[in-house]
Design a protein around this motif. Sequence first.
Motif, mmCIF file in Angstrom:
data_model
loop_
_atom_site.group_PDB
_atom_site.id
_atom_site.type_symbol
_atom_site.label_atom_id
_atom_site.label_comp_id
_atom_site.label_asym_id
_atom_site.label_seq_id
_atom_site.Cartn_x
_atom_site.Cartn_y
_atom_site.Cartn_z
ATOM 1 N N ILE A 257 0.718 -1.266 0.000
ATOM 2 C CA ILE A 257 0.153 -0.134 0.220
ATOM 3 C C ILE A 257 0.894 1.176 0.027
ATOM 4 O O ILE A 257 0.646 2.306 -0.814
ATOM 5 C CB ILE A 257 -0.976 0.190 1.378
ATOM 6 N N ILE A 258 1.895 1.175 0.976
ATOM 7 C CA ILE A 258 2.852 2.371 1.093
ATOM 8 C C ILE A 258 3.765 2.775 -0.276
ATOM 9 O O ILE A 258 3.738 4.070 -0.513
ATOM 10 C CB ILE A 258 3.449 2.321 2.274
ATOM 11 N N ILE A 259 4.163 1.947 -0.666
ATOM 12 C CA ILE A 259 5.059 1.989 -1.870
ATOM 13 C C ILE A 259 4.349 2.631 -3.166
ATOM 14 O O ILE A 259 5.003 3.687 -3.459
ATOM 15 C CB ILE A 259 5.927 0.805 -2.204
ATOM 16 N N PRO A 260 3.323 2.100 -3.735
ATOM 17 C CA PRO A 260 2.654 2.825 -4.568
ATOM 18 C C PRO A 260 2.197 4.548 -4.123
ATOM 19 O O PRO A 260 2.099 5.069 -5.099
ATOM 20 C CB PRO A 260 1.312 2.205 -4.864
ATOM 21 N N ILE A 261 1.738 4.400 -2.831
ATOM 22 C CA ILE A 261 1.499 5.820 -2.674
ATOM 23 C C ILE A 261 2.431 6.740 -2.581
ATOM 24 O O ILE A 261 2.373 7.918 -3.451
ATOM 25 C CB ILE A 261 0.793 5.789 -1.075
ATOM 26 N N ILE A 262 3.582 6.289 -2.182
ATOM 27 C CA ILE A 262 4.943 7.370 -2.064
ATOM 28 C C ILE A 262 5.362 7.522 -3.487
ATOM 29 O O ILE A 262 5.690 8.655 -3.693
ATOM 30 C CB ILE A 262 6.017 6.587 -1.329
ATOM 31 N N LEU A 263 5.347 6.667 -4.364
ATOM 32 C CA LEU A 263 5.744 6.889 -5.733
ATOM 33 C C LEU A 263 4.852 7.778 -6.490
ATOM 34 O O LEU A 263 5.166 8.717 -7.193
ATOM 35 C CB LEU A 263 5.922 5.563 -6.504
ATOM 36 N N SER A 264 3.715 7.549 -6.330
ATOM 37 C CA SER A 264 2.566 8.403 -6.839
ATOM 38 C C SER A 264 2.812 10.134 -6.469
ATOM 39 O O SER A 264 2.576 10.837 -6.971
ATOM 40 C CB SER A 264 1.197 7.967 -6.495
ATOM 41 N N VAL A 265 3.029 10.002 -5.005
ATOM 42 C CA VAL A 265 3.243 11.484 -4.340
ATOM 43 C C VAL A 265 4.278 12.305 -5.190
ATOM 44 O O VAL A 265 4.258 13.353 -5.600
ATOM 45 C CB VAL A 265 3.301 11.366 -3.054
ATOM 46 N N PHE A 266 5.458 11.285 -5.254
ATOM 47 C CA PHE A 266 6.637 12.106 -6.112
ATOM 48 C C PHE A 266 6.387 12.342 -7.422
ATOM 49 O O PHE A 266 6.834 13.497 -8.009
ATOM 50 C CB PHE A 266 7.692 10.917 -6.070
#
Length: 276
Positions: A257-266
Amino acid sequence: MDNSKFLYKNKITNRIFEIDLFRGIAVLFMIFDHLVYNFWDLLPIFFSDYPKNGTLTMKLFQWSWLYWGWDIRIIVRYIIVFIFLGLVGVCASFSKRNLKRGTQLMGLSLLLSLGSFVVAKVTSDFTMLIAFGTLHCIALSLIVIGLLDKLIKNKWAYLIIGVIMVGLGIYFEINSYVTSFGKENFFVILFKQIVGIAEAGGDTMAFIFNGGQVFIGVFIGKLLYSERCSIISEKYNDNIITIIGRNSLVIYFLHQIIIPIILSVFLLMAGYTLSI
């Protein structure tokens, strides 16, 4: 020969050092593997202009695509998955609450399925749906082990069952095919995923092949760790890897869950456009 001096049981944490260490290493590899998966598969779904030509994202996309199909990566993945699932089995050999733990984990797995269904519905891409993945497979394995614990007292029975399951799983995997939700009845695909006849969605981990590895791990646990003591370390050397190992299932669940969210924010900060 008395081997007792080679055995160590940490009296504070009641943990076995090498189990947490190797499980932590396996989880780190899986996290890296899934990070790469995001670069070439998920991000192009989330962002209409990803990757952009001549940018770092294009290089990451191209590299990740090559890495994913790399023969060495595929071989290493099988080894890492066996280590991870085998250690799940080793830990299950210590527990008297496998049925309860498996049921709780299955509930968590179904939440993951629900979340992936929402994402698939929003993006109109059901290749992202996780109907029976890694956590589901581990949960079902623990449930079955919890039931068998009441019937099986001989550790060798777990080895025999595990080897038979892995053998059948290899046969099924060799003859398996890739499908997608919508082409066949959902429950038919789910059954085929569990058996290992078909792959579909964002994650498929067949119970027959992979659950068999958990059963082999139960045998190893009962054989090598009957006293629940370390066989390689005189003390528990706590570090970031063993911390990850102690919390492997929670970290495995959250990182998806966290990795896609972080990459999307960047990417949003870099000016990329969401496609949803």
